[in-house]
Write a protein that holds these residues in place. Structure first.
Motif, PDB file in Angstrom:
ATOM      1  N   TYR A 104      34.816  32.791  30.616  1.00 22.48           N
ATOM      2  CA  TYR A 104      35.210  31.679  29.736  1.00 22.48           C
ATOM      3  C   TYR A 104      36.676  31.292  29.911  1.00 22.48           C
ATOM      4  O   TYR A 104      37.195  30.464  29.168  1.00 22.48           O
ATOM      5  CB  TYR A 104      34.939  32.044  28.272  1.00 22.48           C
ATOM      6  N   GLY A 105      37.355  31.932  30.867  1.00 25.13           N
ATOM      7  CA  GLY A 105      38.756  31.600  31.102  1.00 25.13           C
ATOM      8  C   GLY A 105      39.728  32.351  30.227  1.00 25.13           C
ATOM      9  O   GLY A 105      40.902  31.994  30.134  1.00 25.13           O
ATOM     10  N   ASP A 106      39.253  33.417  29.560  1.00 20.97           N
ATOM     11  CA  ASP A 106      40.146  34.242  28.747  1.00 20.97           C
ATOM     12  C   ASP A 106      40.875  35.238  29.646  1.00 20.97           C
ATOM     13  O   ASP A 106      40.348  35.671  30.672  1.00 20.97           O
ATOM     14  CB  ASP A 106      39.355  35.004  27.680  1.00 20.97           C
ATOM     15  N   ILE A 107      42.098  35.631  29.231  1.00 20.50           N
ATOM     16  CA  ILE A 107      42.926  36.543  30.013  1.00 20.50           C
ATOM     17  C   ILE A 107      42.702  37.972  29.520  1.00 20.50           C
ATOM     18  O   ILE A 107      42.898  38.257  28.331  1.00 20.50           O
ATOM     19  CB  ILE A 107      44.417  36.163  29.881  1.00 20.50           C
ATOM     20  N   THR A 108      42.276  38.863  30.412  1.00 13.95           N
ATOM     21  CA  THR A 108      42.010  40.251  30.023  1.00 13.95           C
ATOM     22  C   THR A 108      42.666  41.231  30.990  1.00 13.95           C
ATOM     23  O   THR A 108      42.932  40.894  32.140  1.00 13.95           O
ATOM     24  CB  THR A 108      40.493  40.544  30.002  1.00 13.95           C
TER      25      THR A 108
END
Length: 383
Positions: free
Chosen positions: A97-101
């Motif tokens: 989803y384009g989240d930074i992890t």
């Protein structure tokens, strides 16, 4: 950057254009739920929207300030190529989803609502909050993320930004965070106020495509300063804890983990249980899943495996059970009376599931009870 944001960001409110533009980071269904009469899905969509609004605000404000050197892409701006979760992954990644992890051995260790770099080359992060109900574990989470980024990027100071749509200034957690000069606490418009700006665009919210931005970079392009071998750090702590439990069998312990890499480990997986160990746990502690007490005779029909773990830093005991009915693990946590009760399932799409799948039985009854007795919160049931 922190003093500048504390002084200037307070007066920068979301405009209708920013609020509408933020919807480009949401799925079509999420955008529809923003004005849903059903409160729960509406609040979930609202939280996602507000997070995107804050990102859009930083896209604007970073153009006007030299204190922000770079802003990491996220959401709709994230690179199209994203790596699927797999064992052995360590470092920074984008989710689907384009989240930074940040992942450790494929497990998601931390997710960042926003990642920035200031003019002094410090990597900073932001958390976006729309409800005070999320504050219970907030302080521990922020301390961990500071420690994690500080290690990876070799920095003594890791700036942190808390951006909220509600006034949190009277909450003790936020008061403590505000005392730290490396943090910025920013209260912007409420979601209701922002919605009033765009109400004329219902039910079809329009949105614009992103433009080229001089300060946008890929989060994955920020170079780490230290190696990151999470599985090795985990195993080092696990071996140390086995040694500690062996020194004081039957005694409760809470060893302090002082080394830097050890403090990055969030959970210890001690190993899978042989059948006599499973019987010992059921007889001495007990297991309940969704209101049903699990007997040793029923166990093999319901589950193929049991794994003992503890969360860090407080050593809360956990048992993971591999379901035979569904591809998932059942997470059991220890209650105040000592028995283990179902909390939630661990689905197959997360990296931690893949790690659990690799763990085979290694613990007999004696070793298992030694670990459980060392970290239990209650005297075990006497038979």
């Amino acid at each position: 950057m922190i003093p500048w944001l504390n002084t200037n960001f307070r007066h920068f409110k979301p405009t209708a254009a920013i609020a509408i533009n933020a919807t480009r980071h949401m799925h079509k269904l999420e955008r529809k739920k923003l004005f849903s009469p059903d409160i729960e899905p509406m609040r979930t969509a609202e939280g996602r929207w507000f997070e995107a609004i804050v990102y859009e605000m930083f896209l604007e404000i970073s153009k006007k300030s030299d204190t922000i050197r770079y802003l990491a892409m996220k959401g709709a701006d994230a690179p199209d190529r994203r790596e699927n979760v797999r064992l052995g992954q360590n470092g920074l990644f984008y989710s689907k989803y384009g989240d930074i992890t940040i992942r450790g051995n494929g497990q998601d260790l931390a997710e960042f609502d926003m990642l920035l770099m200031d003019s002094d080359n410090h990597v900073a992060f932001a958390e976006v909050v729309t409800s005070p109900s999320d504050l219970k574990e907030f302080e521990i989470e922020i301390a961990y993320k500071k420690k994690l980024l500080g290690y990876l990027y070799g920095q003594k100071i890791t700036p942190f930004l808390l951006v909220s749509s509600i006034d949190l200034s009277n909450y003790s957690v936020v008061k403590r965070l505000a005392k730290d000069k490396t943090n910025a606490i920013i209260h912007t418009s409420s979601c209701e106020e922002i919605k009033s700006l765009v109400k004329h665009y219902r039910p079809r919210i329009i949105y614009n495509l992103p433009e080229n931005h001089p300060k946008l970079i890929r989060a994955t392009d920020i170079q780490m300063k230290h190696p990151f071998d999470y599985k090795r750090y985990h195993d080092e702590v696990k071996n140390r804890l086995f040694s500690e439990t062996a020194k004081k069998p039957g005694s409760r312990i809470a060893p302090v983990i002082s080394d830097t890499t050890g403090q990055l480990v969030k959970k210890i997986l001690y190993g899978g249980l042989f059948p006599p160990a499973i019987r010992a746990v059921i007889d001495n502690y007990g297991m309940t899943v969704r209101g049903k007490k699990i007997t040793f005779e029923e166990f093999p029909k319901l589950y193929s495996k049991a794994i003992v773990a503890t969360d860090l830093p407080n050593y809360e005991l956990i048992i993971y059970l591999r379901s035979r009915q569904k591809k998932e693990y059942h997470k059991l946590i220890q209650m105040k009376d000592g028995h283990f009760k179902f909390e939630r399932p661990t689905p197959p799409k997360v990296g931690f599931f893949l790690w659990l799948e690799t763990i085979q039985p290694t613990l007999g009854a004696g070793m298992t009870l030694q670990v459980l007795d060392a970290f239990t919160i209650h005297e075990r049931i006497k038979k």
